[in-house]
Scaffold this active site. Structure first.
Site, PDB file in Angstrom:
ATOM      1  CD  GLU A   1      -2.741  -1.276   2.462  1.00 11.44           C
ATOM      2  OE1 GLU A   1      -3.960  -0.999   2.488  1.00 11.44           O
ATOM      3  OE2 GLU A   1      -2.108  -1.664   3.462  1.00 11.44           O
TER       4      GLU A   1
ATOM      5  CD  GLU B   1      -3.130  -6.228   3.943  1.00 13.52           C
ATOM      6  OE1 GLU B   1      -2.493  -5.162   3.921  1.00 13.52           O
ATOM      7  OE2 GLU B   1      -3.212  -6.981   2.949  1.00 13.52           O
TER       8      GLU B   1
HETATM    9  N1  T1G Z   1       5.156  -8.161  11.423  1.00 19.77           N
HETATM   10  C1  T1G Z   1       5.915  -8.658  12.426  1.00 19.77           C
HETATM   11  N2  T1G Z   1       6.785  -9.718  12.289  1.00 19.77           N
HETATM   12  C2  T1G Z   1       6.872 -10.249  11.068  1.00 19.77           C
HETATM   13  C3  T1G Z   1       6.099  -9.787   9.967  1.00 19.77           C
HETATM   14  C4  T1G Z   1       5.211  -8.687  10.186  1.00 19.77           C
HETATM   15  N3  T1G Z   1       4.461  -8.172   9.207  1.00 19.77           N
HETATM   16  N4  T1G Z   1       6.407 -10.544   8.899  1.00 19.77           N
HETATM   17  C5  T1G Z   1       7.330 -11.434   9.311  1.00 19.77           C
HETATM   18  N5  T1G Z   1       7.612 -11.270  10.604  1.00 19.77           N
HETATM   19  C6  T1G Z   1       8.584 -12.033  11.412  1.00 19.77           C
HETATM   20  C7  T1G Z   1       8.166 -13.498  11.579  1.00 19.77           C
HETATM   21  O1  T1G Z   1       7.324 -13.665  12.666  1.00 19.77           O
HETATM   22  C8  T1G Z   1       9.520 -14.176  11.794  1.00 19.77           C
HETATM   23  O2  T1G Z   1       9.886 -13.970  13.131  1.00 19.77           O
HETATM   24  C9  T1G Z   1      10.450 -13.360  10.909  1.00 19.77           C
HETATM   25  O3  T1G Z   1       9.799 -12.105  10.681  1.00 19.77           O
HETATM   26  C10 T1G Z   1      10.706 -13.999   9.589  1.00 19.77           C
HETATM   27  O4  T1G Z   1       9.460 -14.276   8.986  1.00 19.77           O
HETATM   28  C11 T1G Z   1      -2.376  -1.651   7.056  1.00 19.77           C
HETATM   29  C12 T1G Z   1      -2.432  -3.786   8.728  1.00 19.77           C
HETATM   30  C13 T1G Z   1       7.551 -11.519   4.891  1.00 19.77           C
HETATM   31  C14 T1G Z   1       6.939 -13.323   3.334  1.00 19.77           C
HETATM   32  O5  T1G Z   1       0.799 -10.556   6.359  1.00 19.77           O
HETATM   33  O6  T1G Z   1       4.225 -13.304   4.919  1.00 19.77           O
HETATM   34  O7  T1G Z   1       0.055  -4.590   6.683  1.00 19.77           O
HETATM   35  O8  T1G Z   1       9.830 -16.325  13.870  1.00 19.77           O
HETATM   36  O9  T1G Z   1       9.750 -16.761   9.164  1.00 19.77           O
HETATM   37  O10 T1G Z   1       9.262 -17.387   5.504  1.00 19.77           O
HETATM   38  O11 T1G Z   1      -3.041  -3.086   5.402  1.00 19.77           O
HETATM   39  O12 T1G Z   1       6.902 -13.423   7.021  1.00 19.77           O
HETATM   40  O13 T1G Z   1      11.959 -15.292  13.174  1.00 19.77           O
HETATM   41  O14 T1G Z   1      10.829 -14.520  15.282  1.00 19.77           O
HETATM   42  O15 T1G Z   1       7.777 -15.761   7.903  1.00 19.77           O
HETATM   43  O16 T1G Z   1      10.989 -15.681   4.731  1.00 19.77           O
HETATM   44  C15 T1G Z   1       0.450  -7.835   6.165  1.00 19.77           C
HETATM   45  C16 T1G Z   1       3.513 -11.375   6.823  1.00 19.77           C
HETATM   46  C17 T1G Z   1       0.501  -7.292   7.554  1.00 19.77           C
HETATM   47  C18 T1G Z   1       3.069 -10.510   5.705  1.00 19.77           C
HETATM   48  C19 T1G Z   1       8.797 -13.643   5.000  1.00 19.77           C
HETATM   49  N6  T1G Z   1       1.658  -8.557   5.891  1.00 19.77           N
HETATM   50  N7  T1G Z   1       4.821 -11.948   6.643  1.00 19.77           N
HETATM   51  O17 T1G Z   1       8.591 -15.019   5.026  1.00 19.77           O
HETATM   52  O18 T1G Z   1      10.125 -15.566   6.997  1.00 19.77           O
HETATM   53  S1  T1G Z   1      -1.033  -6.492   7.947  1.00 19.77           S
HETATM   54  C20 T1G Z   1       1.749  -9.876   6.019  1.00 19.77           C
HETATM   55  C21 T1G Z   1       5.055 -12.907   5.724  1.00 19.77           C
HETATM   56  C22 T1G Z   1      -0.925  -4.969   7.204  1.00 19.77           C
HETATM   57  C23 T1G Z   1      -2.106  -2.942   6.400  1.00 19.77           C
HETATM   58  C24 T1G Z   1      -2.188  -4.133   7.301  1.00 19.77           C
HETATM   59  C25 T1G Z   1       6.396 -13.550   5.745  1.00 19.77           C
HETATM   60  C26 T1G Z   1       7.407 -12.954   4.740  1.00 19.77           C
HETATM   61  P1  T1G Z   1      10.667 -15.079  13.891  1.00 19.77           P
HETATM   62  P2  T1G Z   1       9.208 -15.679   8.272  1.00 19.77           P
HETATM   63  P3  T1G Z   1       9.800 -15.999   5.513  1.00 19.77           P
END
Ligand code: T1G
Ligand code: NAD
Length: 705
Positions: free
Chosen positions: A110, A130
């Site tokens: 976004e 999301e």
């Molecule tokens: N927030 C906090 N921690 C996160 C994170 C996030 N968005 N994404 C990953 N981590 C942490 C995860 O817990 C892990 O921690 C480490 O990073 C590595 O991740 C307004 C409100 C990016 C594709 O849903 O899909 O934006 O276990 O093991 O397999 O509209 O993580 O090592 O302690 O998964 O290489 C929307 C979520 C948020 C994406 C990487 N975004 N993340 O995958 O590594 S809502 C998501 C992922 C939002 C707005 C709204 C994947 C990744 P730890 P990983 P990976």
């Protein structure tokens, strides 16, 4: 370089202001990132040395969205917000370019859509996931994306939550240029070109011609609702996304943003969103084994051996061929081998026909597959996965043989569903190299992998299999040795309850309706018809033949879907279960012969008997140390047995109900239905008494330090 917050800094390069985020591990947009970006944009705006602005992230990825760990904070919606960052970006008087690599997801994507231009590396992925967290894009995604992609494509992208490639983004007008080589250099060159050619500041908010179709044809929304109804049953967020895009089409931009915001707040507070966010971290937590450090050495898996080319052997093999890892598969006869190889080839051919892989992919994968009739063919593989009949003596014989054949360091794994891995390992001279790898059918599709740790299994073998599991796209969860491990053991508890309900209280359709309405893809009896009622059935060895309903059905040739009928009837080519009067009479007769007086039971109590029996078994499993954490059980049931993810998982659900309430209900049901298996497990009583939850429970003492 000026540091603006703990994660954001600013510098000018060749007349371009560069905002750099570095917030390991994945540049989640934590509050200090958002604050840094807002301060940085103000600085770049007033910096005479900067004719343009580039947004760049260091580390493995561009912003993958908001920091999900902040969602629990009550002030998560207060400034600095992602929307606030985007307003500054879009409103800037200098061109702002997003330089994208890795995964631009959620609020990160976004943010990029708020920029005037976007450049990306060829391997970048972009998406709005999301919906997988039970929410909708809340920083303008539902208002800007349809303005670029059109309503239909935008709805598909946001309700699936799946990312698209940089190439698809370029084709869809979401990215302006693919940068080969150094991303920042490419972005700077692009920015300077925008300045030198005085290109316009493209604000997505200013264009809405892509909304015209939907304005003229509002039916698009109801048609879309119908098209996703089955897939999104029980989820709240998909409907919120549709309603937000309806606002995008009918409202002025800023009002549409407010509409999105209201829907976002509503979703964020929902129990479904909390459950799905819990599950996000539960899934990642399952990768960590307390006593197996991240740097534990692992072995290379470059050649794989599979024994048995039946239902499971074939699917297991495809996982490795899909990753272009050569596989040798061993069978007992040429006929069985040809059948197994033929099924693999047919599966690939149908996948290619659907355009999901190319003909070349099929050729490549089949060229990496070797069939054999001798175990000796596995002498130099790195891992053997045994998938022969579920018979202990047979498996012991096979392991004894491969122990003498396979090279030192080869991992010996069994795909057994129930049998004791320690007993199998004891048949070899290298029990430290023996492990259970319990795939789920169909093994090339189902993502769950129970990694069964034997008493002697080494940490190196465990770490290697966890890494291998992730490499072939599985969600690997470590479990201990007991009958049925975690998943099937808990399934057994539910099946015993549903069998008893069948005998004493209700018909298959009633019991299955309760399970289906709860959110499972299908009920217990429909599931058994799918798997086949004859799995594990032995005509002559069945006890109480007269009152054993499965035996009664099998002896009549009603083996399930494969014979057109089991607990239900199935029209030719249809998987829709149709109740059958003869089956219901068989059930009534069995009750009578068993001297059972059938009695009414409420749907609520049916559900409680089945689900609370599962919770009870989960408590025993945790107490015995068969699962390391309650959340691991949740990951297993979501990925292996269709537990509805918007309920978080079995133990998460129990915590929401309250373990004291569950103990009280189990005690009542155990007495009312005279079922000692419903007696609350000691750990459940203990946690309930102490007012604790499954999430509070961690037991590590059974693992050596
Ligand atoms: N927030 C906090 N921690 C996160 C994170 C996030 N968005 N994404 C990953 N981590 C942490 C995860 O817990 C892990 O921690 C480490 O990073 C590595 O991740 C307004 C409100 C990016 C594709 O849903 O899909 O934006 O276990 O093991 O397999 O509209 O993580 O090592 O302690 O998964 O290489 C929307 C979520 C948020 C994406 C990487 N975004 N993340 O995958 O590594 S809502 C998501 C992922 C939002 C707005 C709204 C994947 C990744 P730890 P990983 P990976
Ligand atoms: P299957 O009957 O479909 O296939 C077993 C294959 O093993 C047959 O083709 C048979 O010819 C072959 N075989 C038997 N003995 C052999 C030997 N000595 N050497 C080489 N091949 C031999 O069975 P399946 O459903 O694929 O189950 C295999 C294993 O996977 C079992 O342990 C089962 O419990 C487990 N499992 C099954 C499922 C499932 O849903 N079917 C799910 C998970 C695990």
């Amino acid at each position: 370089m000026k540091k603006l917050s703990q994660s954001v800094s600013y510098e000018v390069k060749d007349g371009v202001g560069v905002l750099i985020s570095n917030n390991p591990p994945v540049n989640a947009m934590s509050y200090h990132v958002r604050q840094g970006l807002i301060d940085g944009l103000e600085m770049a705006q007033s910096d005479e040395n900067a004719q343009a602005i580039v947004l760049h992230c260091e580390g493995r990825t561009f912003f993958p969205g908001m920091d999900i760990t902040e969602f629990a904070n009550p002030n998560v919606l207060e400034a600095p917000t992602t929307t606030g960052v985007i307003e500054k970006l879009e409103g800037a008087s200098k061109p702002v370019i997003a330089a994208i690599h890795g995964t631009a997801l959620g609020g990160g994507f976004e943010t990029a859509l708020g920029c005037h231009y976007r450049v990306a590396t060829p391997s970048a992925k972009l998406g709005l996931p999301e919906v997988k967290l039970g929410i909708l894009p809340g920083a303008g995604g539902t208002v800007r994306l349809p303005r670029v992609l059109g309503v239909q494509k935008a709805l598909e992208m946001m309700t699936s939550g799946n990312p698209i490639s940089a190439g698809q983004a370029l084709a869809g007008g979401l990215v302006d240029e693919i940068v080969e080589g150094d991303l920042l250099a490419g972005a700077l060159a692009f920015a300077k070109n925008v300045v030198s050619e005085n290109k316009p500041l493209v604000r997505i908010r200013d264009s809405d011609d892509k909304l015209e179709d939907a304005r003229e044809n509002r039916a698009i929304f109801d048609d879309f609702r119908k098209s996703i109804a089955r897939k999104t049953r029980g989820f709240k967020a998909p409907e919120a996304i549709i309603r937000s895009v309806e606002g995008t089409v009918s409202l002025p931009f800023d009002e549409a943003l407010r509409n999105e915001r209201d829907l976002f707040v509503e979703c964020l507070k929902s129990p479904e969103a909390k459950a799905q966010q819990y599950f996000f971290f539960a899934e990642r937590g399952a990768r960590k084994i307390p006593d197996v450090p991240k740097d534990t050495p692992t072995r290379a898996i470059q050649k794989v051996g599979v024994i048995g080319a039946g239902t499971m052997g074939g699917g297991i093999t495809m996982n490795f061929l899909n990753r272009e890892i050569p596989v040798t598969i061993v069978e007992t006869s040429q006929e069985a081998l040809d059948r197994g190889l033929g099924i693999i080839e047919k599966n690939y051919a149908s996948t290619a026909k659907k355009g999901r892989i190319t003909e070349d992919d099929v050729k490549t994968r089949m060229s990496l597959l070797t069939g054999a009739l001798e175990l000796e063919a596995l002498a130099d593989v790195d891992i053997v996965i045994e998938a022969v009949f579920e018979d202990m003596d047979l498996k012991k014989t096979v392991f004894e043989k491969i122990d003498g054949i396979c090279k030192p360091g080869c991992i010996l794994a069994s795909n057994t569903s129930y049998l004791n891995i320690n007993e199998i390992a004891a048949m070899t001279s290298r029990p430290q190299d023996v492990i259970g790898l319990h795939f789920f059918s169909p093994a090339n599709i189902m993502r769950l992998l129970e990694v069964v740790r034997g008493d002697e299994t080494s940490k190196e073998v465990l770490a290697t299999c966890m890494k291998m599991g992730a490499h072939i796209g599985k969600i690997a969860v470590v479990v201990g040795v007991c009958r049925g491990f975690v998943g099937n053991r808990i399934l057994g508890a539910r099946m015993r309850q549903s069998d008893d309900l069948l005998k004493k209280n209700a018909m298959p359709k009633e019991i299955d309706k309760v399970v289906f309405d709860f959110g499972f893809p299908m009920g217990s009896f429909a599931m058994r018809d799918l798997a086949g009622l004859d799995i594990g059935w032995e005509r002559d060895k069945t006890p109480d033949k007269d009152t054993n309903i499965r035996h009664q059905l099998c002896t009549r040739g009603r083996l399930g879907q494969k014979t057109g009928g089991g607990f239900y009837d199935y029209e030719a080519g249809s998987r829709v279960p149709v109740p059958n009067a003869e089956v219901e009479q068989i059930i009534l007769d069995a009750s009578e012969k068993a001297g059972v007086t059938r009695k009414e039971i409420s749907g609520e109590d049916m559900l409680k008997r089945m689900v609370y029996a599962m919770v009870n078994e989960a408590a025993k499993i945790l107490d015995e140390g068969i699962a390391l954490r309650a959340s691991h059980i949740d990951v297993i049931w979501v990925y292996g047995y269709g537990w509805p993810i918007y309920r978080g998982g079995l133990t998460y659900y129990a915590d929401q109900i309250g373990l004291d309430n569950i103990v009280a209900d189990l005690e009542r049901l155990s007495t009312e239905y005279n079922d000692p298996e419903l007696e609350p497990a000691p750990l459940l009583r203990e946690l309930a008494k102490e007012g604790k939850t499954f999430r509070d429970y961690v037991r590590l003492d059974h693992l050596e330090a």
